[in-house]
Design an enzyme around this catalytic site. Sequence first.
Site, PDB file in Angstrom:
ATOM      1  N   THR A 112      49.374 107.702  39.295  1.00 54.61           N
ATOM      2  CA  THR A 112      48.310 107.698  40.298  1.00 54.61           C
ATOM      3  C   THR A 112      47.037 108.325  39.736  1.00 54.61           C
ATOM      4  OG1 THR A 112      49.030 109.804  41.259  1.00 54.61           O
ATOM      5  CG2 THR A 112      49.964 107.797  42.198  1.00 54.61           C
ATOM      6  N   ASP A 113      45.912 108.013  40.391  1.00 52.70           N
ATOM      7  CA  ASP A 113      44.629 108.562  39.958  1.00 52.70           C
ATOM      8  C   ASP A 113      44.259 109.769  40.822  1.00 52.70           C
ATOM      9  OD1 ASP A 113      43.644 107.534  42.381  1.00 52.70           O
ATOM     10  OD2 ASP A 113      42.714 105.801  41.433  1.00 52.70           O
ATOM     11  N   ALA A 114      43.064 110.294  40.631  1.00 53.75           N
ATOM     12  CA  ALA A 114      42.621 111.493  41.351  1.00 53.75           C
ATOM     13  C   ALA A 114      42.544 111.282  42.858  1.00 53.75           C
ATOM     14  CB  ALA A 114      41.263 111.947  40.814  1.00 53.75           C
ATOM     15  N   PHE A 143      45.812 106.994  44.445  1.00 52.76           N
ATOM     16  CA  PHE A 143      46.172 105.577  44.383  1.00 52.76           C
ATOM     17  C   PHE A 143      46.904 105.278  43.074  1.00 52.76           C
ATOM     18  CE2 PHE A 143      41.915 104.955  46.685  1.00 52.76           C
ATOM     19  CZ  PHE A 143      42.505 104.995  47.944  1.00 52.76           C
TER      20      PHE A 143
END
Length: 131
Positions: free
Chosen positions: A16-18, A21
């Site tokens: 996942t990203d920051a 997502f």
Amino acid sequence: MLQEHTIEIRVRYSETDAMGFLHHANFFKYFEMGRIELLRAQGGSYKEMEAAGIFLVVARIGCQYHSPAFYDDVLTLRTIVTQVSMCKIEHEYQLLRGDIKIATGTSTLACLDREGRIQRLPEEVTGKAAS
């Protein structure tokens, strides 16, 4: 030749990203997982093909993002063979969380030898002997 295969994938935290997502780059990793498991399900093995000097390389790939996925989501990836020719294979991908479409994609793989020359797809991919 098996035309379609489905696997489940649980989104890992590191994917996942920051914003929480599933990061866009991981969709292509998932598509690769789908191709590998489809080949394995029909009795083939990338490892054995590569040891024999047969390489399936991505010539084209695309992804359309429809809805976000998040850490710990359980996703279903459906990998479909849409076309096979003498030296290439095309796939379609459908990534879902339940009934929600997360992403769709397509890819074209070309069959090459160790020197990068185009060659016939092996029988374990096409399901038929070379003529």
